[in-house]
Design a protein around this motif. Structure first.
Motif, PDB file in Angstrom:
ATOM      1  N   GLN A 115       0.991   9.618  -8.128  1.00  0.00           N
ATOM      2  CA  GLN A 115       0.858   8.818  -9.259  1.00  0.00           C
ATOM      3  C   GLN A 115       1.140   9.255 -10.761  1.00  0.00           C
ATOM      4  O   GLN A 115       1.566   8.551 -11.591  1.00  0.00           O
ATOM      5  CB  GLN A 115      -0.616   8.218  -9.281  1.00  0.00           C
ATOM      6  CG  GLN A 115      -0.999   7.712  -7.788  1.00  0.00           C
ATOM      7  CD  GLN A 115       0.177   6.540  -7.555  1.00  0.00           C
ATOM      8  OE1 GLN A 115       0.221   5.435  -8.314  1.00  0.00           O
ATOM      9  NE2 GLN A 115       0.539   6.615  -6.388  1.00  0.00           N
ATOM     10  N   ASP A 137       0.680  -1.307  -0.071  1.00  0.00           N
ATOM     11  CA  ASP A 137      -0.031  -0.211   0.002  1.00  0.00           C
ATOM     12  C   ASP A 137       0.791   1.291   0.006  1.00  0.00           C
ATOM     13  O   ASP A 137       0.688   2.234  -0.774  1.00  0.00           O
ATOM     14  CB  ASP A 137      -0.921  -0.050   1.233  1.00  0.00           C
ATOM     15  CG  ASP A 137      -1.861  -1.251   1.196  1.00  0.00           C
ATOM     16  OD1 ASP A 137      -2.405  -1.334  -0.132  1.00  0.00           O
ATOM     17  OD2 ASP A 137      -2.481  -1.587   2.030  1.00  0.00           O
ATOM     18  N   ALA A 138       1.763   1.451   0.948  1.00  0.00           N
ATOM     19  CA  ALA A 138       2.507   2.709   1.138  1.00  0.00           C
ATOM     20  C   ALA A 138       3.731   2.600  -0.044  1.00  0.00           C
ATOM     21  O   ALA A 138       4.686   1.773   0.060  1.00  0.00           O
ATOM     22  CB  ALA A 138       3.077   2.559   2.599  1.00  0.00           C
ATOM     23  N   TYR A 142       9.926   7.791  -2.394  1.00  0.00           N
ATOM     24  CA  TYR A 142       9.704   9.270  -2.154  1.00  0.00           C
ATOM     25  C   TYR A 142      10.703  10.147  -2.385  1.00  0.00           C
ATOM     26  O   TYR A 142      10.538  10.972  -2.929  1.00  0.00           O
ATOM     27  CB  TYR A 142       9.083   9.075  -0.937  1.00  0.00           C
ATOM     28  CG  TYR A 142       7.765   8.166  -0.512  1.00  0.00           C
ATOM     29  CD1 TYR A 142       6.584   8.895  -0.673  1.00  0.00           C
ATOM     30  CD2 TYR A 142       7.861   6.916   0.164  1.00  0.00           C
ATOM     31  CE1 TYR A 142       5.343   8.210  -0.143  1.00  0.00           C
ATOM     32  CE2 TYR A 142       6.863   6.450   0.139  1.00  0.00           C
ATOM     33  CZ  TYR A 142       5.479   6.974   0.189  1.00  0.00           C
ATOM     34  OH  TYR A 142       4.284   6.162   0.434  1.00  0.00           O
ATOM     35  N   GLN A 153       3.722   4.773 -11.141  1.00  0.00           N
ATOM     36  CA  GLN A 153       3.835   6.021 -11.530  1.00  0.00           C
ATOM     37  C   GLN A 153       4.087   6.468 -12.909  1.00  0.00           C
ATOM     38  O   GLN A 153       4.869   6.088 -13.875  1.00  0.00           O
ATOM     39  CB  GLN A 153       5.033   6.878 -10.864  1.00  0.00           C
ATOM     40  CG  GLN A 153       4.920   6.935  -9.158  1.00  0.00           C
ATOM     41  CD  GLN A 153       6.030   7.456  -8.587  1.00  0.00           C
ATOM     42  OE1 GLN A 153       7.328   6.952  -8.746  1.00  0.00           O
ATOM     43  NE2 GLN A 153       6.043   8.760  -7.792  1.00  0.00           N
ATOM     44  N   HIS A 184       1.536  10.019   0.642  1.00  0.00           N
ATOM     45  CA  HIS A 184       0.994   9.421  -0.513  1.00  0.00           C
ATOM     46  C   HIS A 184       2.004   9.635  -1.588  1.00  0.00           C
ATOM     47  O   HIS A 184       2.692  10.648  -1.770  1.00  0.00           O
ATOM     48  CB  HIS A 184      -0.369  10.312  -0.877  1.00  0.00           C
ATOM     49  CG  HIS A 184      -0.775   9.863  -2.288  1.00  0.00           C
ATOM     50  ND1 HIS A 184      -1.452   8.907  -2.654  1.00  0.00           N
ATOM     51  CD2 HIS A 184      -0.593  10.769  -3.509  1.00  0.00           C
ATOM     52  CE1 HIS A 184      -1.652   8.784  -4.023  1.00  0.00           C
ATOM     53  NE2 HIS A 184      -1.141  10.159  -4.399  1.00  0.00           N
ATOM     54  N   LEU A 185       2.468   8.615  -2.230  1.00  0.00           N
ATOM     55  CA  LEU A 185       3.275   8.701  -3.504  1.00  0.00           C
ATOM     56  C   LEU A 185       2.654   9.102  -4.818  1.00  0.00           C
ATOM     57  O   LEU A 185       1.547   8.598  -5.340  1.00  0.00           O
ATOM     58  CB  LEU A 185       3.887   7.241  -3.814  1.00  0.00           C
ATOM     59  CG  LEU A 185       5.100   7.320  -4.709  1.00  0.00           C
ATOM     60  CD1 LEU A 185       6.177   7.789  -4.404  1.00  0.00           C
ATOM     61  CD2 LEU A 185       5.244   5.705  -5.294  1.00  0.00           C
ATOM     62  N   PHE A 213       2.041  15.085  -1.837  1.00  0.00           N
ATOM     63  CA  PHE A 213       2.243  13.791  -1.016  1.00  0.00           C
ATOM     64  C   PHE A 213       1.209  13.600  -0.093  1.00  0.00           C
ATOM     65  O   PHE A 213       1.256  12.902   0.570  1.00  0.00           O
ATOM     66  CB  PHE A 213       3.368  13.969  -0.247  1.00  0.00           C
ATOM     67  CG  PHE A 213       4.807  13.847  -1.095  1.00  0.00           C
ATOM     68  CD1 PHE A 213       5.327  12.771  -1.227  1.00  0.00           C
ATOM     69  CD2 PHE A 213       5.426  15.097  -1.667  1.00  0.00           C
ATOM     70  CE1 PHE A 213       6.356  12.604  -2.088  1.00  0.00           C
ATOM     71  CE2 PHE A 213       6.764  14.907  -2.594  1.00  0.00           C
ATOM     72  CZ  PHE A 213       6.875  13.623  -2.536  1.00  0.00           C
ATOM     73  N   ARG A 214       0.215  14.909  -0.116  1.00  0.00           N
ATOM     74  CA  ARG A 214      -1.119  14.772   0.601  1.00  0.00           C
ATOM     75  C   ARG A 214      -0.845  14.604   2.253  1.00  0.00           C
ATOM     76  O   ARG A 214      -1.370  13.715   2.795  1.00  0.00           O
ATOM     77  CB  ARG A 214      -1.887  13.660  -0.028  1.00  0.00           C
ATOM     78  CG  ARG A 214      -2.338  13.786  -1.413  1.00  0.00           C
ATOM     79  CD  ARG A 214      -3.344  12.600  -1.895  1.00  0.00           C
ATOM     80  NE  ARG A 214      -3.467  12.522  -3.071  1.00  0.00           N
ATOM     81  CZ  ARG A 214      -4.127  11.535  -3.953  1.00  0.00           C
ATOM     82  NH1 ARG A 214      -4.859  10.462  -2.995  1.00  0.00           N
ATOM     83  NH2 ARG A 214      -4.385  11.626  -5.297  1.00  0.00           N
ATOM     84  N   SER A 215       0.081  15.324   2.594  1.00  0.00           N
ATOM     85  CA  SER A 215       0.203  15.344   4.350  1.00  0.00           C
ATOM     86  C   SER A 215       0.294  16.689   4.796  1.00  0.00           C
ATOM     87  O   SER A 215       1.242  17.547   4.378  1.00  0.00           O
ATOM     88  CB  SER A 215       1.761  14.472   4.325  1.00  0.00           C
ATOM     89  OG  SER A 215       2.089  14.747   5.857  1.00  0.00           O
ATOM     90  N   SER A 234       1.737   7.326   5.834  1.00  0.00           N
ATOM     91  CA  SER A 234       1.114   8.923   6.076  1.00  0.00           C
ATOM     92  C   SER A 234       1.495   9.620   4.955  1.00  0.00           C
ATOM     93  O   SER A 234       0.736  10.739   4.709  1.00  0.00           O
ATOM     94  CB  SER A 234       1.336   9.436   7.241  1.00  0.00           C
ATOM     95  OG  SER A 234       2.650   9.963   7.278  1.00  0.00           O
TER      96      SER A 234
END
Length: 539
Positions: free
Chosen positions: A306, A70-71, A484, A76, A303-304, A92-94, A301
């Motif tokens: 895409q 998942d993480a 990342y 990509q 997000h990679l 990265f949605r953090s 936490s």
């Protein structure tokens, strides 16, 4: 050639005489300036062209591999010509990461230093622009002097008082464009500082993101190590129970104790790395180490992204701050050649003054007290032992040096993008294999543990399975973090999208102030020590 100044006591209308002379002189100079209006010596700067066949790689990469995790496991897609958002780190949605980046941009000392350097460069441009205007000075003097009677033939020694007030004007026409080239040079220097600021922003934001990724990686490695320690501790308890029953020898228990101690010994270096990485993050945020607010990151936490942009090769030279800085330095070197050439040509100047000089008992500016002067000069260097010629050659050599540095910077920019693209491809494949290796090692460990409980395999097989599983878990965590980090490296290599945001403080641009005088605070400064970055006392 030098025009001798004329000076005499002015009559009732000294200003009218002066204006008449000025009109004739300015008319002649106007004709000369019109004739030379397009004369700006030295080369006109043209940005270098990019090679037509410039590219990032022979083989085009479109999509990376996918890992069954998942993480950071998703594929990509790389999209040619896709624009880069100004706040690229938000991909990265953090929310915690976004807050840290914004804090760093406002509090990091390097950003403040870069803003101040840009402000300084802009003020120098305005200072050089002032050379295009006449300068006006006011003079006021009063002299008392006792004159010896022996020199004047008088019986006594009189005391003379002379009062004088005048306004003087000087102007150097920029006939050959030397002043304009100097302004061009200082403007290019300001452009250099402008993109040094963007480079500072790009480096800082990339460092904050990479540090957050490093924190997440180390924290996950610590978590994995603690899980392995629990597994080995449970296995040690089982071995102790078997030894008490006489089923195994003491050597197996001692070997397991050694393996457990070795695994525990890997924790302190990881904890030290975690602490030092957090201290580095505090420095980026402009905080002291004791101001840590315990912001936590783990790879789950983050997000990679895409979809990743791949700028066209023709656009990269306009996007990279370091390339734009090198281009500004090349422009500055080009303008300096013009300055050196202009210094070898005639230098023109005009000076004039209008005032009043009176003796004791007479008022300034009274009838018959007026004085004026007007002078024009042309100075041409004739012999300087080759100094000006060698300075010009030095300016040409500096241009050649800057051109070589520019080409090297462009090559480095393409290399960085190519490296980042290759790293993304390799990292995705590596993570895919590491996930497979970890699951295989876990399945093998579960099988060997079951067989060992039944006495079907020797203890050495169990120890090998434990060590293999431990290594694969840590390798998988590092492979996750690499995806990342190399995604961040791609954004950095492509310029970071600075053109989609405003990084320059409006106060940095400044504005021309043609009649600026020192403020009262500068004339009578207080003794209060200003805070770092506080310029209110000097505005």
């Amino acid at each position: 050639m030098k025009v001798q100044p004329r000076q005499r006591a002015a009559g009732p209308q000294p200003l009218a005489h002066l204006c008449g002379l000025l009109r004739h002189l300015l008319a002649a100079l106007s004709l000369l300036c019109i004739a030379l209006a397009g004369c700006t010596v030295g080369p006109d700067f043209v940005p270098p062209d990019l090679a037509a066949n410039a590219g990032y790689s022979r083989d085009k990469l479109t999509t990376t591999a996918r890992a069954d995790i998942d993480a950071g496991g998703g594929p990509q897609r790389l999209i040619d010509g896709m624009d880069i958002p100004g706040q690229w780190w938000t991909l990265f949605r953090s929310p915690a990461l976004n807050a840290l980046v914004e804090e760093a941009l406002h509090a990091n000392p390097d950003v403040s230093a870069a803003q101040a350097a840009l402000r300084q460069a802009n003020e120098r441009v305005f200072a050089d622009q002032a050379s295009l205007f006449p300068s006006v000075n006011g003079n006021l003097s009063k002299t008392r002097e006792k004159v010896s009677g022996a020199t004047t033939g008088a019986a006594s020694s009189p005391i003379l008082t002379v009062s004088s007030a005048s306004l003087s004007v000087s102007y150097a026409p920029d006939v050959f464009g030397g002043t304009r080239r100097q302004i061009e040079s200082s403007t290019a220097q300001a452009e250099y500082e402008r993109f040094q600021l963007e480079a500072t922003y790009l480096t800082l934001t990339s460092n904050v993101v990479n540090t957050a990724v490093s924190l997440a990686s180390v924290r996950d490695q610590i978590g994995a190590t603690e899980q392995i320690i629990r597994l080995q501790s449970d296995q040690l308890d089982l071995l102790n129970a078997q030894r008490r029953l006489g089923a195994i020898a003491d050597t197996d228990v001692l070997t397991q104790q050694t393996a457990l101690a070795q695994t525990r010994a890997t924790l302190p270096p990881l904890q030290k790395q975690l602490a030092q990485t957090r201290n580095q993050l505090m420095a980026y945020l402009g905080r002291f180490p004791n101001q840590d607010r315990d912001e936590r990151f783990d790879l789950a936490s983050l997000h990679l992204p895409q979809e990743l942009p791949v700028s066209l090769p023709s656009a990269i030279v306009g996007q990279r701050p370091d390339v734009r800085s090198a281009q500004a330095q090349l422009h500055e070197a080009s303008a300096n050649i013009g300055v050196a050439v202009a210094n070898q040509l005639p230098q023109f100047s005009i000076t004039g003054s209008l005032g009043s000089t009176v003796a004791s008992g007479t008022r300034l500016f009274s009838a018959g007290s007026g004085v004026w002067s007007l002078a024009g000069s042309i100075a041409q260097p004739i012999f300087d032992a080759g100094a000006l010629e060698h300075r010009k050659r030095a300016a040409v050599a500096a241009y050649d040096q800057s051109a070589a540095v520019y080409r090297g910077t462009v090559l480095t920019a393409f290399q960085d993008v190519a490296n980042a693209l290759r790293a993304l491809e390799a990292d995705a494949e590596a993570l895919n294999q590491q996930v497979a290796a970890e699951r295989s090692a876990q399945a093998s460990l579960d099988l060997v543990q079951a067989q060992f409980r039944l006495g079907a395999v020797a203890y050495i097989n169990l120890l090998t399975a434990q060590q293999t599983y431990q290594n694969t878990v840590l390798a998988r965590v590092k492979a996750q973090a690499a995806r990342y980090s190399d995604t961040t490296a791609l954004f950095q290599a492509l310029g970071g999208g600075w053109w989609n945001r405003s990084d320059v403080d409006p106060a940095t641009a400044g504005k021309p102030d043609r009649f600026g005088l020192p403020s009262w605070q500068e004339i009578m400064p207080t003794h209060k020590k200003p805070a770092p970055g506080d310029t209110t006392r000097f505005n």
